[in-house]
Design an enzyme around this catalytic site. Structure first.
Site, short mmCIF file in Angstrom:
data_model
loop_
_atom_site.label_atom_id
_atom_site.label_comp_id
_atom_site.label_asym_id
_atom_site.label_seq_id
_atom_site.Cartn_x
_atom_site.Cartn_y
_atom_site.Cartn_z
N HIS A 147 3.65 -2.35 3.06
CA HIS A 147 3.70 -1.01 2.48
C HIS A 147 5.03 -0.81 1.77
O HIS A 147 6.09 -1.08 2.35
CB HIS A 147 3.53 0.06 3.58
CG HIS A 147 2.21 -0.01 4.27
ND1 HIS A 147 1.92 -0.97 5.23
CD2 HIS A 147 1.08 0.74 4.13
CE1 HIS A 147 0.68 -0.79 5.66
NE2 HIS A 147 0.15 0.24 5.02
N ASP A 162 0.81 -1.21 0.00
CA ASP A 162 0.00 0.00 0.00
C ASP A 162 0.84 1.27 0.00
O ASP A 162 2.01 1.25 0.42
CB ASP A 162 -0.90 0.04 1.24
CG ASP A 162 -2.06 -0.93 1.17
OD1 ASP A 162 -2.06 -1.78 0.25
OD2 ASP A 162 -2.95 -0.85 2.03
#
Length: 420
Positions: free
Chosen positions: A388, A246
């Site tokens: 992430h 992400d």
């Protein structure tokens, strides 16, 4: 005036032609180039050799690179060597033959030219460029020539999946006798552009050709449902996990993650935020070209359940449009920031909403070793793993994650694949 070739030179010339044809056939594709200036064709790679003929600027040729600034070329009437500087590479695009009964293939862009052959209706051919008068220079199999441009149409792709336990043989032409180009593994996701007499023309990121249409199956239509895990595989097949990242792409970290994924032949899904897409379009293109999936993670990373429907739509649409500007495709999946979604949010989302089954908390602890520790305690077939690609520690810990999961018998697929 064209000069006659001495017998010895002519014999050498024919041998080189034969070798070139074998090479092109073995590769399964032809190398097409275009003349950017008028050029002289020579019998040998030297301006001191016999002049064969002249070839005009704008001509398309089949080319084989030779050393020291010379390239061996062929057309339907001419063959020999020209200076490499006179040539430029040209890219092709797939087009569908839509003219009823097919279209004739000519040596030159003229109805009065010699016919090379016939390309039948619903075949996908490759267009390299156009010529005045409504003509396109094309390739089908090992044949090249000109066809009427109005007999062609850009095809629309349908996403399918290979459904053949031993894989599907990919062929150069729509025939069981067509040259074999390789095998598409079972469950490979492909773009299908046409079907003709039981043969489907398909493309992946790296391969294209014809396979038996019976070896394809439709993908399940996922709609805008919410998913937090994938579908377990049937007994005997490799277990699967989906690695997801992400908040990127990040100019420093994302390329490192891509390099690790490529090293281990692993696919992943990247949920991108709009400004990072706009500021790192080259990285977005790299993610896409390397076969990973791109998801939408909104523009401002806002908590969508606190916004109006209009603002939710703006958050999603801006990022979708930025992605399209970067790669010519819209995101295929959506992840709401913080996992915050409700009926109102879903009412304006047309993509599948993807949550996760394992949160590595890499954003919180920033510890490369802890990422693997969280995964070890919870991973199972169908897990969707949240990370992430904006933290250096995530890149630092990724290889150990992949090595561990590979040792446990997992393969790495995109989110859309793990939901099927």
């Amino acid at each position: 005036m064209k000069k006659l070739l001495p017998y010895a030179i002519f014999l050498t010339f024919l041998i080189s032609v034969f070798v070139g044809q074998i090479s092109a056939s073995a590769e399964g594709t032809l190398v097409i180039q275009k003349l950017v200036e008028d050029a002289t064709i020579y019998a040998e790679p030297s301006a001191d050799s016999v002049e064969v003929d002249q070839i005009a600027k704008g001509s398309y040729v089949t080319a084989t690179n030779v050393s020291q600034g010379w390239t061996y070329i062929q057309t339907h009437q001419l063959e020999g060597y020209v200076e490499t500087a006179a040539l430029v590479n040209v890219k092709s695009e797939g087009y569908l033959v839509v003219q009823k009964g097919g279209t004739a293939l000519f040596t030159y862009p003229s109805q009065n030219a010699q016919k090379v052959g016939q390309v039948y209706e619903n075949r996908v051919i490759f267009v390299y460029g156009t010529a005045p008068g409504g003509w396109s220079f094309v390739q089908y199999g090992q044949d090249t020539g000109y066809v009427a441009t109005n007999s062609l149409k850009k095809p629309i792709a349908t996403t399918k999946r290979v459904n053949a336990v031993n894989g599907a043989v990919l062929r150069l032409t729509a025939s069981p006798n067509g040259e074999e180009l390789g095998t598409l593994a079972n469950k490979t996701i492909v773009q299908q552009y046409s079907t003709l007499a039981g043969w489907a023309y398909v493309e992946t990121d790296t391969q294209k050709g014809y396979i038996n249409a019976s070896e394809l199956t439709d993908l399940q239509k996922l709609g805008n449902k919410v998913y937090n895990k994938g579908v377990p595989v049937v007994k005997g097949e490799n277990k699967r996990v989906a690695l997801t990242f992400d908040d990127g792409p990040n100019a420093k970290v994302t390329p490192q993650i891509l390099a690790i994924l490529k090293k281990h032949n692993a696919k992943a899904t990247f949920f991108m935020v709009g400004p990072n897409v706009s500021n790192n379009s080259a990285i977005v293109k790299q993610v896409y070209k390397e076969g990973h999936e791109i998801g939408n993670h909104t523009w401002n990373h806002s908590k969508l359940t606190t916004l109006s429907k209009t603002n939710v739509k703006q958050e999603v649409d801006r990022t979708s449009n930025a992605t399209y500007a970067a790669i010519g495709q819209y995101p295929t999946v959506f992840r709401p920031p913080y996992g915050a979604t409700n009926d109102q949010v879903r009412s304006v989302i047309t993509m599948p909403t993807i949550l996760w089954s394992i949160d590595t908390l890499d954003w919180k602890h920033r510890n490369a070793d802890k990422i693997l520790a969280y995964i070890k305690t919870s991973v199972k077939d169908g897990s969707i793993i949240l990370m992430h690609d904006i933290h250096q520690t995530t890149a630092d810990g990724l290889e150990n994650v992949i090595l561990y999961l590979q040792k446990q018998g997992y393969e790495f697929v995109t989110v859309s694949e793990i939901l099927q």
